[in-house]
Design an enzyme around this catalytic site. Structure first.
Site, PDB file in Angstrom:
ATOM      1  CE  LYS A  13     -41.902   1.768   5.434  1.00 52.80           C
ATOM      2  NZ  LYS A  13     -41.430   0.671   6.055  1.00 52.80           N
ATOM      3  NE  ARG A  85     -47.508  -1.729   5.606  1.00 51.93           N
ATOM      4  CZ  ARG A  85     -47.483  -1.769   6.883  1.00 51.93           C
ATOM      5  NH1 ARG A  85     -48.410  -2.827   7.569  1.00 51.93           N
ATOM      6  NH2 ARG A  85     -46.939  -0.904   7.739  1.00 51.93           N
ATOM      7  NE  ARG A 124     -40.767   1.636  15.190  1.00 51.89           N
ATOM      8  CZ  ARG A 124     -41.225   1.487  13.866  1.00 51.89           C
ATOM      9  NH1 ARG A 124     -40.398   2.274  12.962  1.00 51.89           N
ATOM     10  NH2 ARG A 124     -42.026   0.611  13.517  1.00 51.89           N
ATOM     11  NE  ARG A 157     -46.315   1.534  16.097  1.00 55.73           N
ATOM     12  CZ  ARG A 157     -45.444   1.943  14.954  1.00 55.73           C
ATOM     13  NH1 ARG A 157     -45.291   3.335  14.571  1.00 55.73           N
ATOM     14  NH2 ARG A 157     -45.481   0.829  13.998  1.00 55.73           N
ATOM     15  NE  ARG A 168     -44.517  -4.220  12.206  1.00 57.05           N
ATOM     16  CZ  ARG A 168     -44.221  -3.044  12.496  1.00 57.05           C
ATOM     17  NH1 ARG A 168     -43.751  -2.947  13.884  1.00 57.05           N
ATOM     18  NH2 ARG A 168     -43.856  -2.031  11.822  1.00 57.05           N
TER      19      ARG A 168
END
Ligand SMILES: [Zn+2]
Length: 216
Positions: A13, A85, A124, A157, A168
């Protein structure tokens, strides 16, 4: 124009929203980036947010909504990435936009394959200083661990680390998947399968957004 981009963590995204913002001139509102910059600046919201983000939990709705409302009437149009969210956030957003007669024009859902998603998240990384994202498989920095743009440290991260990722996904299933159901009841949602190269996904998104799929 106000566009909501939905999808699980790792659907790409952020990367796609940046490109769309560049190509359309719309303002990219990333709650993740906005929060990370609050954390980096050590603001009151930042300190509060860090506790939640490090464990993969969501920052409370009231804080996010207040932050978003400051930018939602941007005349360039906004591309919302990472918000809403939760059902509470989706309803609050509709309410705030109704009051200023600027409804959400389009919802785009970026769908992914779960196995591909888990693999993608683990590759990532992001620059600690300027937030430039990299992908260790597709788009690594030229020199390992160092940002091409600013020479800052390129890191995984905290919220992309395995335990936080698992949490998550659980949080996403519990809270965000119902947001998609909510939007599907109230307006047309453009479905984009976010697999393939970033260029291929970008082409699909541009086509979906160009086709309109307007509110109601
Ligand atoms: Zn950098």
């Amino acid at each position: 124009m106000r566009i909501v981009l939905l999808g699980p963590p790792g659907a790409g995204k952020g990367t796609q929203a940046r490109r769309l913002a560049e190509s359309t001139g719309m303002t990219h509102l990333s709650t993740g980036d906005m929060l990370r910059s609050e954390v980096a600046s050590g603001t009151e919201l930042g300190l509060l947010a860090k506790k939640f983000m490090d464990s993969g939990d969501l920052v409370p709705d009231s804080n996010i909504i207040a932050m978003i409302q400051q930018h939602i009437d941007d005349p360039a149009g906004v591309l919302l990435d990472g918000f809403p969210r939760t059902i509470v956030q989706a309803k609050s957003l509709d309410k705030a936009l109704d009051q200023i007669s600027l409804p959400v024009d389009q919802v785009v859902h970026m769908a992914v394959d779960i196995d591909e998603l888990i693999r993608r998240l683990s590759s990532r990384v992001v620059c600690k200083e300027c937030h430039t994202p990299y992908n260790l498989e597709l788009d690594p920095p030229l020199e390992s661990g160092i940002c091409d743009q600013c020479a800052g440290d390129v890191i995984v991260r905290d919220d992309d680390k395995p335990d936080a990722v698992k949490n998550r996904m659980k949080v996403y299933e519990e809270l965000t998947a119902p947001v998609l159901d909510y939007y599907q009841l109230h307006r047309n949602v453009a479905e984009v399968m976010a697999t393939g190269t970033p260029d291929a996904v970008f082409a699909k998104l541009t086509k979906a957004i160009g086709s309109g799929a307007p509110f109601n």
